[in-house]
Design an enzyme around this catalytic site. Structure first.
Site, PDB file in Angstrom:
ATOM      1  CB  SER A  40      46.708  45.615  63.726  1.00  0.00           C
ATOM      2  OG  SER A  40      47.853  45.467  62.909  1.00  0.00           O
ATOM      3  CD  GLU A  48      40.022  42.056  49.131  1.00  0.00           C
ATOM      4  OE1 GLU A  48      40.799  42.829  48.546  1.00  0.00           O
ATOM      5  OE2 GLU A  48      40.408  41.016  49.709  1.00  0.00           O
ATOM      6  CG  HIS A  54      43.602  42.393  35.636  1.00  0.00           C
ATOM      7  ND1 HIS A  54      42.757  43.148  36.419  1.00  0.00           N
ATOM      8  CD2 HIS A  54      44.843  42.908  35.826  1.00  0.00           C
ATOM      9  CE1 HIS A  54      43.443  44.084  37.035  1.00  0.00           C
ATOM     10  NE2 HIS A  54      44.719  43.963  36.702  1.00  0.00           N
ATOM     11  CB  THR A  55      42.654  35.427  33.969  1.00  0.00           C
ATOM     12  OG1 THR A  55      43.507  35.029  35.046  1.00  0.00           O
ATOM     13  CG2 THR A  55      43.505  35.904  32.796  1.00  0.00           C
ATOM     14  CG  ASP A  56      40.930  36.726  39.713  1.00  0.00           C
ATOM     15  OD1 ASP A  56      40.879  37.741  38.979  1.00  0.00           O
ATOM     16  OD2 ASP A  56      41.167  36.795  40.936  1.00  0.00           O
ATOM     17  CB  ALA A  91      54.020  45.145  47.947  1.00  0.00           C
ATOM     18  CG  ASP A 136      44.585  38.018  45.333  1.00  0.00           C
ATOM     19  OD1 ASP A 136      45.241  37.503  44.403  1.00  0.00           O
ATOM     20  OD2 ASP A 136      44.323  39.238  45.383  1.00  0.00           O
TER      21      ASP A 136
END
Length: 373
Positions: free
Chosen positions: A52, A144, A19-21, A107, A156
């Site tokens: 998919s 996203e 939670h720093t980005d 996950a 990510d």
């Protein structure tokens, strides 16, 4: 489908820097051997056709109809990348895209970023659009954020696109400066044990966004561009000037940034075992100040430490997902058994436990899934 290219991009584990980005801070992820794979074929009819191997059915949409909300579910991550590229002025045409992969879903290992990154690499390369990988990461992040509706930071996608084998990626999310720091545990007789708790991991439901709003509000009240601009000496002022919840959010981000830099320094000095206590401190901060853990994560961490792990922490956005731990290679089996026993005693779902290694970033590959024509 007639294929023009096959592209793979990995999931990631964040060693530290949670939670720093989105606060312009520092992160230290590794890429995983687990990948999302996109088999791509160009089309000349202005249609994006997506399927998919992990889902039934086919999703088709005309390129001119691409807009946030036009596609939902897994296909939104694919369509969102094409939308973001086209919206930025890049000439991306129609494609048939077949998705496959083995990044565990839900996950907290960034299966979505892996899919976005593989898609971005595929459609740009096959369209003759030359973009550096930092730009591709920004494009994937925008997909996203705006198309899917998940307000993630840049870590990510950067890990998936920029990582190197046997290295951790130190990323300054403000400047996008990177450093590849050796991260190979085998010579030290260590392992990175991953526990997939199987606790549901869904971030679009508002909790992640709420933490981001807290941080932006705290920065605004403290008069700084982002929480990155605070250091530990500022924490007394934050505690005095902010409501308790916001002060605790600030304390996590400020101390977590410091922990990232300390871990990076220890890795540079080949003092790998000494990162364990910093991992554990990170988890305590995420549990108490950021409030993003759940019972499964806390039980896994406590159990691993009691079983002899050198350090353990949740990884990813929280509210489910995975725990990572630094353990002696000889202790992997005992730690795994202890976690299974503890989860059974608590009535939790049976976890998956496995060891992770630092893998390479996104790439074009000649490997084609069996049965694709």
């Amino acid at each position: 489908m007639t294929r023009d290219g096959v592209f793979e991009a990995p999931g990631r584990i964040n060693l530290i820097g949670e939670h720093t980005d989105y606060n312009d801070g520092f992160v230290l992820p590794i890429a995983l051997p687990h990948v999302a794979r996109v088999t791509a074929a160009r089309r000349d009819d202005g249609v994006l056709r997506m399927s998919s191997r992990q889902a039934h059915g086919v999703t088709e949409v005309r390129l001119v109809d691409l807009a946030p909300g036009a596609v939902t579910g897994w296909a939104a991550y694919v369509a969102g990348v094409v939308w973001a590229l086209r919206d930025a002025g890049h000439p991306i045409g129609g494609f048939g895209l077949l998705v496959d992969g083995n990044v565990p879903l839900g996950a907290g290992l960034s299966s979505s970023a892996a899919l976005e990154s593989a898609t971005a690499l595929a459609v740009t390369e096959l369209s003759g659009v030359s973009l550096d990988r930092r730009t591709l990461a920004r494009i994937a992040q925008r997909a996203e954020n705006e198309f899917v509706g998940m307000p993630c930071g840049i870590m990510d996608q950067s890990a998936s696109l920029l990582a190197r084998e046997r290295h951790a990626l130190l990323l300054d999310t403000r400047t996008m400066a990177t450093e590849h720091i050796p991260f190979d545990l085998t010579p030290a007789g260590l392992s990175l044990l991953v526990v997939d708790t199987k606790a549901p991991h869904r971030l679009v439901d508002g909790e992640y966004a709420a933490r981001r709003r807290d941080c932006h509000r705290a920065a605004e009240l403290l008069g700084v561009p982002a929480l990155r601009d605070l250091d530990p000496a500022d924490l007394d002022r934050a505690r005095h000037d902010l409501p308790d919840r916001l002060a605790r959010r600030v304390r996590h981000v400020v101390t977590e940034n410091q922990r990232v830099l300390e871990v990076a320094e220890l890795l540079r000095a080949d003092r790998i075992r000494e990162i364990g206590p910093l991992m554990t401190a990170s988890h305590a901060s995420l549990r108490d100040d950021y409030e993003v853990t759940v019972p499964e994560l806390d039980v896994a961490v406590d159990t691993l430490l009691a079983a002899g792990a050198l350090g353990a922490r949740m990884t990813g956005g929280g509210f489910g997902g995975c725990v990572i731990s630094l353990v002696e290679e000889t202790a992997v089996e005992a730690c795994t058994t202890a976690v299974h026993t503890a989860f059974a005693e608590h009535g939790f779902a049976t976890p998956d436990c496995w060891t992770a290694t630092a893998a390479a970033g996104a790439r074009r590959t000649d490997h084609v899934p069996a049965g694709v024509e």
